[in-house]
Design a protein around this motif. Structure first.
Motif, mmCIF file in Angstrom:
data_model
loop_
_atom_site.group_PDB
_atom_site.id
_atom_site.type_symbol
_atom_site.label_atom_id
_atom_site.label_comp_id
_atom_site.label_asym_id
_atom_site.label_seq_id
_atom_site.Cartn_x
_atom_site.Cartn_y
_atom_site.Cartn_z
ATOM 1 N N UNK A 276 3.856 7.806 6.405
ATOM 2 C CA UNK A 276 2.963 8.965 6.378
ATOM 3 C C UNK A 276 1.782 8.790 7.325
ATOM 4 N N UNK A 277 1.322 7.549 7.507
ATOM 5 C CA UNK A 277 0.241 7.303 8.468
ATOM 6 C C UNK A 277 0.687 7.655 9.883
ATOM 7 N N UNK A 278 1.935 7.344 10.198
ATOM 8 C CA UNK A 278 2.465 7.703 11.516
ATOM 9 C C UNK A 278 2.427 9.210 11.718
ATOM 10 N N UNK B 18 -6.766 6.890 2.099
ATOM 11 C CA UNK B 18 -5.857 6.639 0.976
ATOM 12 C C UNK B 18 -4.512 6.076 1.437
ATOM 13 N N UNK B 19 -3.986 6.598 2.527
ATOM 14 C CA UNK B 19 -2.684 6.133 3.011
ATOM 15 C C UNK B 19 -2.770 4.706 3.547
ATOM 16 N N UNK B 20 -3.922 4.350 4.092
ATOM 17 C CA UNK B 20 -4.127 2.969 4.550
ATOM 18 C C UNK B 20 -4.204 2.024 3.362
ATOM 19 N N UNK C 181 -3.307 14.911 3.114
ATOM 20 C CA UNK C 181 -2.353 15.053 4.233
ATOM 21 C C UNK C 181 -1.912 16.521 4.342
ATOM 22 N N UNK C 182 -1.596 17.111 3.199
ATOM 23 C CA UNK C 182 -1.218 18.526 3.161
ATOM 24 C C UNK C 182 -2.410 19.404 3.522
ATOM 25 N N UNK D 41 -4.677 8.035 -8.735
ATOM 26 C CA UNK D 41 -3.461 7.650 -8.025
ATOM 27 C C UNK D 41 -3.672 7.919 -6.538
ATOM 28 N N UNK D 42 -3.851 6.853 -5.769
ATOM 29 C CA UNK D 42 -4.171 6.994 -4.353
ATOM 30 C C UNK D 42 -3.005 7.548 -3.544
ATOM 31 N N UNK D 43 -1.775 7.322 -4.014
ATOM 32 C CA UNK D 43 -0.618 7.887 -3.318
ATOM 33 C C UNK D 43 -0.682 9.417 -3.345
#
Length: 231
Positions: free
Chosen positions: A106-108, A97-99, A72-73, A63-65
């Motif tokens: 989240x990318x921002x 992953x976010x891309x 990120x964390x 699950x890439x999300x």
């Protein structure tokens, strides 16, 4: 007070996460660990957070999300531990992953955090380049920047670190269109002082004194700057 409450909550949940997760599928097990790792990060319990981060990264669920959120964390955890290289590695993993999942919000936030990471690493020009690219990308793609005032403030701060006070003033002005923050007012006043705009600097000093106090350490610096202008 909030930090203490978060730590109590984190310690309370620890044994339940470990117990409950054993009966869950890999997806929900990883979801629990990601949630708990984030709670530890928010509680500044970075060493314990790192243990859970490492374990969560071993749980396979495709699950890439979740993977994007975990890295990120991880970026913040490694920064909190002072391991800036590992923090950067987690940034690149999270970005990938976010891309792929097109998680614009989240990318921002990820890129805002990365610029901060570059600044504390002493890579000021790289931080500026990253912030300006973020601003340009979101403008070209017509995405709504949720933290546009924070981005403007960060760009202003970075320009001031580079002693380009005229450019800094432009972005602080943009930030102050929506921010009402004594810290930003002081930075604006200081940059105006540095470019010889003493009267305007005094105006922002007065505005800053009336603004909500987000940084109590800044308050006495208004008096110092006023004395510098009037001496």
């Amino acid at each position: 007070v909030i930090l203490v409450k978060d730590r109590i909550k984190a310690n309370y949940l620890s044994k339940y996460i470990l117990t409950i997760s054993t009966s869950l599928s890999n997806y929900y097990k990883k979801l629990c660990y990601v949630y708990y790792t984030e709670l530890l990060k928010n509680s500044s319990m970075f060493e314990k957070g790192l243990d859970f981060l490492n374990y969560a990264s071993t749980i396979y669920c495709n699950d890439k999300h979740l993977d994007g959120r975990l890295y990120y964390i991880g970026m913040s955890i490694y920064r909190g531990l002072g391991n800036l290289e590992k923090a950067k590695n987690n940034y690149f993993q999270a970005k990938q992953y976010l891309t792929e999942t097109n998680n614009i919000a989240m990318l921002e936030n990820l890129n805002l955090k990365y610029s901060g990471l570059l600044r504390i690493s002493g890579e000021i020009q790289a931080a500026l380049k990253n912030d300006l690219k973020l601003l340009e990308d979101y403008t070209v793609k017509q995405y709504r920047l949720r933290n546009i005032e924070i981005l403007f403030n960060n760009i202003g701060w970075t320009y001031s670190l580079l002693h380009n006070y005229k450019k800094a003033v432009i972005y602080y002005q943009k930030a102050l269109e929506t921010l009402n923050d004594n810290d930003v007012y002081f930075n604006m006043a200081y940059c105006l002082y540095k470019i010889g705009e003493d009267n305007l600097s005094l105006t922002y000093i007065q505005r800053g004194r009336k603004a909500p106090v987000s940084n109590a350490f800044i308050t006495p610096f208004f008096d110092w700057l006023e004395l510098m202008i009037e001496k």
